[in-house]
Structure formats: C-alpha cells, structure tokens
Design a protein around this motif. Sequence first.
Motif, PDB file in Angstrom:
ATOM      1  N   GLU A  46      -5.917   1.675  12.346  1.00 19.42           N
ATOM      2  CA  GLU A  46      -6.360   0.630  11.433  1.00 19.42           C
ATOM      3  C   GLU A  46      -5.894   0.918  10.015  1.00 19.42           C
ATOM      4  O   GLU A  46      -5.723   2.075   9.614  1.00 19.42           O
ATOM      5  CB  GLU A  46      -7.890   0.499  11.446  1.00 19.42           C
ATOM      6  N   LEU A  47      -5.736  -0.136   9.268  1.00 20.21           N
ATOM      7  CA  LEU A  47      -5.293  -0.010   7.886  1.00 20.21           C
ATOM      8  C   LEU A  47      -6.386   0.610   7.027  1.00 20.21           C
ATOM      9  O   LEU A  47      -7.556   0.237   7.128  1.00 20.21           O
ATOM     10  CB  LEU A  47      -4.932  -1.376   7.320  1.00 20.21           C
ATOM     11  N   VAL A  48      -6.000   1.528   6.170  1.00 19.58           N
ATOM     12  CA  VAL A  48      -6.885   2.043   5.132  1.00 19.58           C
ATOM     13  C   VAL A  48      -6.501   1.409   3.792  1.00 19.58           C
ATOM     14  O   VAL A  48      -7.339   0.840   3.102  1.00 19.58           O
ATOM     15  CB  VAL A  48      -6.793   3.578   5.029  1.00 19.58           C
ATOM     16  N   ALA A  49      -5.218   1.510   3.466  1.00 22.88           N
ATOM     17  CA  ALA A  49      -4.718   0.918   2.220  1.00 22.88           C
ATOM     18  C   ALA A  49      -3.203   0.880   2.283  1.00 22.88           C
ATOM     19  O   ALA A  49      -2.572   1.727   2.930  1.00 22.88           O
ATOM     20  CB  ALA A  49      -5.158   1.723   1.001  1.00 22.88           C
ATOM     21  N   HIS A  50      -2.615  -0.102   1.621  1.00 20.83           N
ATOM     22  CA  HIS A  50      -1.166  -0.108   1.463  1.00 20.83           C
ATOM     23  C   HIS A  50      -0.799  -0.636   0.093  1.00 20.83           C
ATOM     24  O   HIS A  50      -1.607  -1.281  -0.590  1.00 20.83           O
ATOM     25  CB  HIS A  50      -0.452  -0.847   2.600  1.00 20.83           C
ATOM     26  N   ILE A  51       0.417  -0.332  -0.295  1.00 20.89           N
ATOM     27  CA  ILE A  51       0.885  -0.690  -1.629  1.00 20.89           C
ATOM     28  C   ILE A  51       2.324  -1.164  -1.534  1.00 20.89           C
ATOM     29  O   ILE A  51       3.144  -0.574  -0.822  1.00 20.89           O
ATOM     30  CB  ILE A  51       0.740   0.517  -2.597  1.00 20.89           C
ATOM     31  N   THR A  52       2.631  -2.250  -2.222  1.00 21.77           N
ATOM     32  CA  THR A  52       3.976  -2.816  -2.163  1.00 21.77           C
ATOM     33  C   THR A  52       4.879  -2.164  -3.198  1.00 21.77           C
ATOM     34  O   THR A  52       4.414  -1.687  -4.247  1.00 21.77           O
ATOM     35  CB  THR A  52       3.940  -4.321  -2.411  1.00 21.77           C
ATOM     36  N   SER A  53       6.151  -2.161  -2.905  1.00 19.57           N
ATOM     37  CA  SER A  53       7.115  -1.552  -3.818  1.00 19.57           C
ATOM     38  C   SER A  53       7.533  -2.493  -4.928  1.00 19.57           C
ATOM     39  O   SER A  53       7.982  -2.055  -5.985  1.00 19.57           O
ATOM     40  CB  SER A  53       8.345  -1.092  -3.038  1.00 19.57           C
ATOM     41  N   THR A  54       7.416  -3.780  -4.696  1.00 20.69           N
ATOM     42  CA  THR A  54       7.892  -4.736  -5.693  1.00 20.69           C
ATOM     43  C   THR A  54       6.981  -4.792  -6.912  1.00 20.69           C
ATOM     44  O   THR A  54       7.468  -4.857  -8.049  1.00 20.69           O
ATOM     45  CB  THR A  54       7.997  -6.133  -5.072  1.00 20.69           C
ATOM     46  N   ASP A  55       5.673  -4.793  -6.689  1.00 17.99           N
ATOM     47  CA  ASP A  55       4.763  -4.965  -7.820  1.00 17.99           C
ATOM     48  C   ASP A  55       3.555  -4.026  -7.779  1.00 17.99           C
ATOM     49  O   ASP A  55       2.586  -4.231  -8.517  1.00 17.99           O
ATOM     50  CB  ASP A  55       4.270  -6.417  -7.881  1.00 17.99           C
ATOM     51  N   ASP A  56       3.604  -3.019  -6.923  1.00 23.31           N
ATOM     52  CA  ASP A  56       2.494  -2.055  -6.821  1.00 23.31           C
ATOM     53  C   ASP A  56       1.169  -2.726  -6.465  1.00 23.31           C
ATOM     54  O   ASP A  56       0.096  -2.229  -6.827  1.00 23.31           O
ATOM     55  CB  ASP A  56       2.326  -1.258  -8.114  1.00 23.31           C
ATOM     56  N   ALA A  57       1.239  -3.844  -5.768  1.00 31.24           N
ATOM     57  CA  ALA A  57       0.002  -4.505  -5.353  1.00 31.24           C
ATOM     58  C   ALA A  57      -0.631  -3.679  -4.225  1.00 31.24           C
ATOM     59  O   ALA A  57       0.026  -3.361  -3.232  1.00 31.24           O
ATOM     60  CB  ALA A  57       0.302  -5.908  -4.875  1.00 31.24           C
ATOM     61  N   ALA A  58      -1.896  -3.350  -4.408  1.00 36.31           N
ATOM     62  CA  ALA A  58      -2.596  -2.524  -3.426  1.00 36.31           C
ATOM     63  C   ALA A  58      -3.617  -3.349  -2.661  1.00 36.31           C
ATOM     64  O   ALA A  58      -4.283  -4.208  -3.223  1.00 36.31           O
ATOM     65  CB  ALA A  58      -3.289  -1.359  -4.117  1.00 36.31           C
ATOM     66  N   THR A  59      -3.726  -3.059  -1.387  1.00 33.63           N
ATOM     67  CA  THR A  59      -4.702  -3.698  -0.520  1.00 33.63           C
ATOM     68  C   THR A  59      -5.514  -2.612   0.157  1.00 33.63           C
ATOM     69  O   THR A  59      -4.952  -1.618   0.630  1.00 33.63           O
ATOM     70  CB  THR A  59      -3.999  -4.558   0.542  1.00 33.63           C
ATOM     71  N   TYR A  60      -6.826  -2.816   0.197  1.00 31.00           N
ATOM     72  CA  TYR A  60      -7.713  -1.818   0.789  1.00 31.00           C
ATOM     73  C   TYR A  60      -8.559  -2.430   1.905  1.00 31.00           C
ATOM     74  O   TYR A  60      -8.987  -3.579   1.810  1.00 31.00           O
ATOM     75  CB  TYR A  60      -8.662  -1.251  -0.269  1.00 31.00           C
ATOM     76  N   ALA A  61      -8.833  -1.625   2.894  1.00 31.00           N
ATOM     77  CA  ALA A  61      -9.835  -2.003   3.869  1.00 31.00           C
ATOM     78  C   ALA A  61     -11.195  -1.970   3.176  1.00 31.00           C
ATOM     79  O   ALA A  61     -11.388  -1.228   2.200  1.00 31.00           O
ATOM     80  CB  ALA A  61      -9.814  -1.033   5.047  1.00 31.00           C
ATOM     81  N   ASP A  62     -12.125  -2.751   3.674  1.00 26.33           N
ATOM     82  CA  ASP A  62     -13.456  -2.784   3.056  1.00 26.33           C
ATOM     83  C   ASP A  62     -14.070  -1.389   3.014  1.00 26.33           C
ATOM     84  O   ASP A  62     -14.752  -1.033   2.048  1.00 26.33           O
ATOM     85  CB  ASP A  62     -14.368  -3.731   3.832  1.00 26.33           C
ATOM     86  N   SER A  63     -13.825  -0.606   4.026  1.00 29.04           N
ATOM     87  CA  SER A  63     -14.409   0.735   4.099  1.00 29.04           C
ATOM     88  C   SER A  63     -13.847   1.670   3.040  1.00 29.04           C
ATOM     89  O   SER A  63     -14.453   2.704   2.744  1.00 29.04           O
ATOM     90  CB  SER A  63     -14.158   1.324   5.489  1.00 29.04           C
ATOM     91  N   ALA A  64     -12.693   1.318   2.483  1.00 27.39           N
ATOM     92  CA  ALA A  64     -12.040   2.181   1.499  1.00 27.39           C
ATOM     93  C   ALA A  64     -12.276   1.727   0.057  1.00 27.39           C
ATOM     94  O   ALA A  64     -12.095   2.517  -0.877  1.00 27.39           O
ATOM     95  CB  ALA A  64     -10.539   2.227   1.767  1.00 27.39           C
ATOM     96  N   LYS A  65     -12.665   0.504  -0.117  1.00 23.92           N
ATOM     97  CA  LYS A  65     -12.824  -0.041  -1.470  1.00 23.92           C
ATOM     98  C   LYS A  65     -13.860   0.743  -2.260  1.00 23.92           C
ATOM     99  O   LYS A  65     -14.950   1.017  -1.782  1.00 23.92           O
ATOM    100  CB  LYS A  65     -13.224  -1.515  -1.388  1.00 23.92           C
ATOM    101  N   GLY A  66     -13.482   1.079  -3.481  1.00 24.77           N
ATOM    102  CA  GLY A  66     -14.390   1.791  -4.361  1.00 24.77           C
ATOM    103  C   GLY A  66     -14.423   3.293  -4.160  1.00 24.77           C
ATOM    104  O   GLY A  66     -14.980   4.014  -4.989  1.00 24.77           O
ATOM    105  N   ARG A  67     -13.845   3.772  -3.072  1.00 24.39           N
ATOM    106  CA  ARG A  67     -13.842   5.212  -2.806  1.00 24.39           C
ATOM    107  C   ARG A  67     -12.438   5.808  -2.733  1.00 24.39           C
ATOM    108  O   ARG A  67     -12.224   6.946  -3.123  1.00 24.39           O
ATOM    109  CB  ARG A  67     -14.575   5.506  -1.496  1.00 24.39           C
ATOM    110  N   PHE A  68     -11.504   5.028  -2.227  1.00 25.14           N
ATOM    111  CA  PHE A  68     -10.130   5.518  -2.039  1.00 25.14           C
ATOM    112  C   PHE A  68      -9.201   4.819  -3.021  1.00 25.14           C
ATOM    113  O   PHE A  68      -9.401   3.648  -3.369  1.00 25.14           O
ATOM    114  CB  PHE A  68      -9.648   5.230  -0.626  1.00 25.14           C
ATOM    115  N   THR A  69      -8.174   5.549  -3.444  1.00 31.22           N
ATOM    116  CA  THR A  69      -7.166   4.974  -4.326  1.00 31.22           C
ATOM    117  C   THR A  69      -5.786   5.336  -3.806  1.00 31.22           C
ATOM    118  O   THR A  69      -5.490   6.517  -3.585  1.00 31.22           O
ATOM    119  CB  THR A  69      -7.314   5.509  -5.762  1.00 31.22           C
ATOM    120  N   ILE A  70      -4.957   4.321  -3.620  1.00 24.88           N
ATOM    121  CA  ILE A  70      -3.588   4.546  -3.182  1.00 24.88           C
ATOM    122  C   ILE A  70      -2.671   4.449  -4.387  1.00 24.88           C
ATOM    123  O   ILE A  70      -2.888   3.632  -5.280  1.00 24.88           O
ATOM    124  CB  ILE A  70      -3.179   3.534  -2.084  1.00 24.88           C
ATOM    125  N   SER A  71      -1.666   5.300  -4.396  1.00 23.42           N
ATOM    126  CA  SER A  71      -0.672   5.255  -5.470  1.00 23.42           C
ATOM    127  C   SER A  71       0.666   5.697  -4.886  1.00 23.42           C
ATOM    128  O   SER A  71       0.723   6.265  -3.791  1.00 23.42           O
ATOM    129  CB  SER A  71      -1.072   6.160  -6.630  1.00 23.42           C
TER     130      SER A  71
END
Length: 116
Positions: A46-71
Amino acid sequence: QVQVVESGGGFVQAGGSLRLSCVASGNSFSIDVMGWYRQFPGKQRELVAHITSTDDAATYADSAKGRFTISRDSAKNSVYLEMNSLKPEDTAVYYCGIVIRTLVYWGQGTQVTVSS
C-alpha cells in the motif's frame, strides 16, 4: 536498467522516529515519481507517500498524514521518508518505488518494527 536500494529501517519504540532513504542508480533515466509503500504480512503493498519530480507535489496516505514527511534530492536520485510518532501498527516492510515513464522499479524492502 535501474537499481533501487533502501536503507534506514530498524527497530524503534512507539513514539520514536526513523528516517528511510532510497537511492536509484543505473543508466540514464528521468524519474517521474518517487514513493514509499509498505506491506503487512498477508496483505497487498500500500502507498505511504509519493512525490512527483516535476513540482515536488507530495501525496500521503491518511495513516501517514501529520506524522511522516517525504522529500527528495533530485541531484542524488534519492527519496527520503521521515517517520515520527511511530506506532506499532506501522510495523511493516517498507519499499521504495521509482516510476520512470510507465514502469515501476522496486527496492528490496526494509523492515520497520515498532514496539509498544
């Protein structure tokens, strides 16, 4: 051919933090999306988080929001996942996935174990 290698998993107590790292290497390529996924025993990845290369747009699973940070660091073809306030239910194998055009390249996975 693209190789993907994760690192940074381990054992931590509930409430602790871990930082996962992933680096992609190989022949010349242009990465579209870099992400972290996890898999529980007997479950689908399952997805935890991903980030696009074009604009650094990050998407998080609900379980990760507020606790995890992708960079990411485009110069190093690397992506990171900072995980804070870890819970026992975060225990899983974490995989790095690199999307190049329509193909996804996976790492071997890194175990994260959170004790209560």
